[in-house]
Scaffold this motif. Structure first.
Motif, PDB file in Angstrom:
ATOM      1  N   TRP A 160       0.823  -1.207   0.000  1.00 62.95           N
ATOM      2  CA  TRP A 160       0.000   0.000   0.000  1.00 62.95           C
ATOM      3  C   TRP A 160       0.857   1.256   0.000  1.00 62.95           C
ATOM      4  O   TRP A 160       0.496   2.263  -0.622  1.00 62.95           O
ATOM      5  CB  TRP A 160      -0.955  -0.013   1.198  1.00 62.95           C
ATOM      6  CG  TRP A 160      -2.113  -0.912   0.939  1.00 62.95           C
ATOM      7  CD1 TRP A 160      -2.246  -2.225   1.266  1.00 62.95           C
ATOM      8  CD2 TRP A 160      -3.310  -0.564   0.238  1.00 62.95           C
ATOM      9  NE1 TRP A 160      -3.435  -2.726   0.830  1.00 62.95           N
ATOM     10  CE2 TRP A 160      -4.120  -1.720   0.185  1.00 62.95           C
ATOM     11  CE3 TRP A 160      -3.769   0.608  -0.354  1.00 62.95           C
ATOM     12  CZ2 TRP A 160      -5.359  -1.725  -0.432  1.00 62.95           C
ATOM     13  CZ3 TRP A 160      -5.016   0.595  -0.973  1.00 62.95           C
ATOM     14  CH2 TRP A 160      -5.798  -0.556  -1.010  1.00 62.95           C
ATOM     15  N   ILE A 161       1.993   1.226   0.671  1.00 63.01           N
ATOM     16  CA  ILE A 161       2.902   2.373   0.643  1.00 63.01           C
ATOM     17  C   ILE A 161       3.453   2.550  -0.768  1.00 63.01           C
ATOM     18  O   ILE A 161       3.567   3.668  -1.278  1.00 63.01           O
ATOM     19  CB  ILE A 161       4.034   2.178   1.669  1.00 63.01           C
ATOM     20  CG1 ILE A 161       3.455   2.141   3.086  1.00 63.01           C
ATOM     21  CG2 ILE A 161       5.069   3.298   1.549  1.00 63.01           C
ATOM     22  CD1 ILE A 161       4.466   1.794   4.154  1.00 63.01           C
ATOM     23  N   LEU A 164       0.364   4.029  -2.856  1.00 60.21           N
ATOM     24  CA  LEU A 164      -0.197   5.345  -2.520  1.00 60.21           C
ATOM     25  C   LEU A 164       0.815   6.337  -1.963  1.00 60.21           C
ATOM     26  O   LEU A 164       0.483   7.505  -1.763  1.00 60.21           O
ATOM     27  CB  LEU A 164      -1.338   5.186  -1.507  1.00 60.21           C
ATOM     28  CG  LEU A 164      -2.515   4.296  -1.914  1.00 60.21           C
ATOM     29  CD1 LEU A 164      -3.589   4.315  -0.842  1.00 60.21           C
ATOM     30  CD2 LEU A 164      -3.091   4.710  -3.265  1.00 60.21           C
ATOM     31  N   PRO A 167       1.737   7.592   4.119  1.00 56.90           N
ATOM     32  CA  PRO A 167       0.396   7.993   4.557  1.00 56.90           C
ATOM     33  C   PRO A 167       0.382   9.353   5.233  1.00 56.90           C
ATOM     34  O   PRO A 167       1.427   9.884   5.632  1.00 56.90           O
ATOM     35  CB  PRO A 167       0.031   6.884   5.553  1.00 56.90           C
ATOM     36  CG  PRO A 167       1.350   6.453   6.117  1.00 56.90           C
ATOM     37  CD  PRO A 167       2.311   6.531   4.972  1.00 56.90           C
ATOM     38  N   SER A 168      -0.828   9.895   5.385  1.00 57.33           N
ATOM     39  CA  SER A 168      -1.011  11.147   6.120  1.00 57.33           C
ATOM     40  C   SER A 168      -0.861  10.942   7.618  1.00 57.33           C
ATOM     41  O   SER A 168      -0.364  11.809   8.331  1.00 57.33           O
ATOM     42  CB  SER A 168      -2.400  11.726   5.836  1.00 57.33           C
ATOM     43  OG  SER A 168      -2.688  11.742   4.465  1.00 57.33           O
ATOM     44  N   TRP A 186      -4.582   7.505   4.451  1.00 58.54           N
ATOM     45  CA  TRP A 186      -4.280   8.436   3.369  1.00 58.54           C
ATOM     46  C   TRP A 186      -5.481   9.357   3.210  1.00 58.54           C
ATOM     47  O   TRP A 186      -6.498   8.976   2.608  1.00 58.54           O
ATOM     48  CB  TRP A 186      -4.014   7.684   2.069  1.00 58.54           C
ATOM     49  CG  TRP A 186      -2.712   6.941   2.034  1.00 58.54           C
ATOM     50  CD1 TRP A 186      -1.528   7.386   1.522  1.00 58.54           C
ATOM     51  CD2 TRP A 186      -2.467   5.610   2.502  1.00 58.54           C
ATOM     52  NE1 TRP A 186      -0.552   6.428   1.662  1.00 58.54           N
ATOM     53  CE2 TRP A 186      -1.103   5.317   2.262  1.00 58.54           C
ATOM     54  CE3 TRP A 186      -3.249   4.638   3.126  1.00 58.54           C
ATOM     55  CZ2 TRP A 186      -0.521   4.107   2.608  1.00 58.54           C
ATOM     56  CZ3 TRP A 186      -2.668   3.433   3.475  1.00 58.54           C
ATOM     57  CH2 TRP A 186      -1.322   3.174   3.212  1.00 58.54           C
ATOM     58  N   ASP A 187      -5.403  10.564   3.762  1.00 59.77           N
ATOM     59  CA  ASP A 187      -6.530  11.504   3.697  1.00 59.77           C
ATOM     60  C   ASP A 187      -6.885  11.850   2.262  1.00 59.77           C
ATOM     61  O   ASP A 187      -8.064  12.039   1.927  1.00 59.77           O
ATOM     62  CB  ASP A 187      -6.172  12.789   4.456  1.00 59.77           C
ATOM     63  CG  ASP A 187      -6.131  12.576   5.959  1.00 59.77           C
ATOM     64  OD1 ASP A 187      -6.790  11.649   6.453  1.00 59.77           O
ATOM     65  OD2 ASP A 187      -5.423  13.346   6.657  1.00 59.77           O
ATOM     66  N   ARG A 188      -5.880  11.945   1.409  1.00 62.93           N
ATOM     67  CA  ARG A 188      -6.112  12.344   0.021  1.00 62.93           C
ATOM     68  C   ARG A 188      -7.053  11.388  -0.688  1.00 62.93           C
ATOM     69  O   ARG A 188      -7.828  11.791  -1.558  1.00 62.93           O
ATOM     70  CB  ARG A 188      -4.765  12.397  -0.708  1.00 62.93           C
ATOM     71  CG  ARG A 188      -4.862  12.711  -2.187  1.00 62.93           C
ATOM     72  CD  ARG A 188      -3.488  12.668  -2.837  1.00 62.93           C
ATOM     73  NE  ARG A 188      -3.554  12.896  -4.256  1.00 62.93           N
ATOM     74  CZ  ARG A 188      -2.510  12.810  -5.077  1.00 62.93           C
ATOM     75  NH1 ARG A 188      -1.327  12.498  -4.586  1.00 62.93           N
ATOM     76  NH2 ARG A 188      -2.660  13.033  -6.375  1.00 62.93           N
ATOM     77  N   TYR A 189      -6.988  10.109  -0.324  1.00 60.89           N
ATOM     78  CA  TYR A 189      -7.796   9.096  -0.993  1.00 60.89           C
ATOM     79  C   TYR A 189      -8.970   8.613  -0.148  1.00 60.89           C
ATOM     80  O   TYR A 189      -9.755   7.787  -0.611  1.00 60.89           O
ATOM     81  CB  TYR A 189      -6.929   7.884  -1.351  1.00 60.89           C
ATOM     82  CG  TYR A 189      -5.799   8.191  -2.300  1.00 60.89           C
ATOM     83  CD1 TYR A 189      -6.045   8.374  -3.654  1.00 60.89           C
ATOM     84  CD2 TYR A 189      -4.497   8.307  -1.843  1.00 60.89           C
ATOM     85  CE1 TYR A 189      -5.003   8.655  -4.536  1.00 60.89           C
ATOM     86  CE2 TYR A 189      -3.449   8.586  -2.719  1.00 60.89           C
ATOM     87  CZ  TYR A 189      -3.709   8.759  -4.062  1.00 60.89           C
ATOM     88  OH  TYR A 189      -2.684   9.041  -4.925  1.00 60.89           O
ATOM     89  N   THR A 191      -8.670   6.655   2.479  1.00 55.65           N
ATOM     90  CA  THR A 191      -8.308   5.236   2.571  1.00 55.65           C
ATOM     91  C   THR A 191      -7.615   4.950   3.891  1.00 55.65           C
ATOM     92  O   THR A 191      -6.757   5.715   4.332  1.00 55.65           O
ATOM     93  CB  THR A 191      -7.377   4.845   1.406  1.00 55.65           C
ATOM     94  OG1 THR A 191      -8.065   5.043   0.176  1.00 55.65           O
ATOM     95  CG2 THR A 191      -6.930   3.400   1.509  1.00 55.65           C
ATOM     96  N   GLU A 192      -7.969   3.832   4.510  1.00 57.92           N
ATOM     97  CA  GLU A 192      -7.319   3.390   5.751  1.00 57.92           C
ATOM     98  C   GLU A 192      -7.081   1.884   5.672  1.00 57.92           C
ATOM     99  O   GLU A 192      -7.951   1.129   5.226  1.00 57.92           O
ATOM    100  CB  GLU A 192      -8.204   3.692   6.955  1.00 57.92           C
ATOM    101  CG  GLU A 192      -7.657   3.164   8.280  1.00 57.92           C
ATOM    102  CD  GLU A 192      -8.615   3.392   9.435  1.00 57.92           C
ATOM    103  OE1 GLU A 192      -8.753   2.488  10.281  1.00 57.92           O
ATOM    104  OE2 GLU A 192      -9.242   4.471   9.481  1.00 57.92           O
TER     105      GLU A 192
END
Length: 219
Positions: A160-161, A164, A167-168, A186-189, A191-192
């Motif tokens: 995932w890193i 994307l 992460p945030s 990831w706030d931009r997407y 996604t958690e």
């Protein structure tokens, strides 16, 4: 030489011999050069980015299109949609039950995709009414879909890193003296991913493998 003279000479010789080196202070260690040195400093605590960069390796799933991070969708079922829309996308068969407080329906489809819906006054006993919206769509541990880079559930956090970027937000746990990520966001997407269980023992410890994926859709 008389016996008394011999004893005197021995005493003089003994007084000239070097005294035995005293022990080092507690915590210090004598080195080969004869000097006492303190213990080396503890290693610096790694930064969050260093821990994340050190995860891996990534062994992805076969790349697919079942996970759409940008749209916040799993198998065509997207966050912030109605129960009816999600149920139609997944072909029905949802198993719904309320949480411990009775305020939320937790519905799980056969694909191991979960949606959560607020409990309404007009809801039937077996699930939410068709017009109720969910804020999230979640892939549970047994979900076998993948995204374009092979990212999914049951793969390394590193996948995932790689897909994307860093992460945030990140949460870590100490596992046998080593920091392991347990939650990455990831706030931009919207996604958690979560890693909070051991694959074999189900112990509540991260093992580097993603246990759940939660999508809320882009902000």
């Amino acid at each position: 030489m008389t016996r008394a003279s011999a004893l005197f000479v021995w005493l003089i010789a003994s007084s000239c011999a070097p005294a035995e080196d005293p022990a080092c202070r507690p915590g210090f260690t004598r080195a080969g050069d004869g000097h006492c040195y303190p213990p080396p400093p503890d290693p610096a605590v790694p930064s969050a980015n260093e821990v994340l960069e050190g995860t891996g390796p990534c062994v992805p799933r076969k790349p697919g299109d079942r996970i759409d991070v940008v749209g916040g969708c799993l198998d065509g079922a997207c966050a912030n949609r109605t129960f009816a829309t999600i149920d139609a996308a997944l072909g029905g068969g949802a198993d719904c039950s309320t949480n411990s407080s009775g305020s939320t329906w937790i519905c799980v489809w056969p694909q191991q995709i979960e949606g959560q819906f607020p409990v309404g006054d007009d809801d039937p006993d077996d699930g939410p009414v068709d017009g109720t919206y969910t804020g999230i769509i979640r892939a549970r541990r047994a979900y076998d879909g993948a995204g374009p880079s092979g990212e999914g559930v049951g793969v390394s956090v590193r996948c995932w890193i790689d897909a994307l970027g860093l992460p945030s937000e990140a949460t870590f746990a100490d596992v046998a003296g080593t920091l392991q990520p347990t939650e990455l966001v990831w706030d931009r997407y919207g996604t958690e991913i979560d890693d909070d269980l051991q694959a074999v023992t189900n112990a509540a410890l991260p093992d580097g493998v993603v246990d759940e994926l939660t999508l809320t859709g882009p902000p």
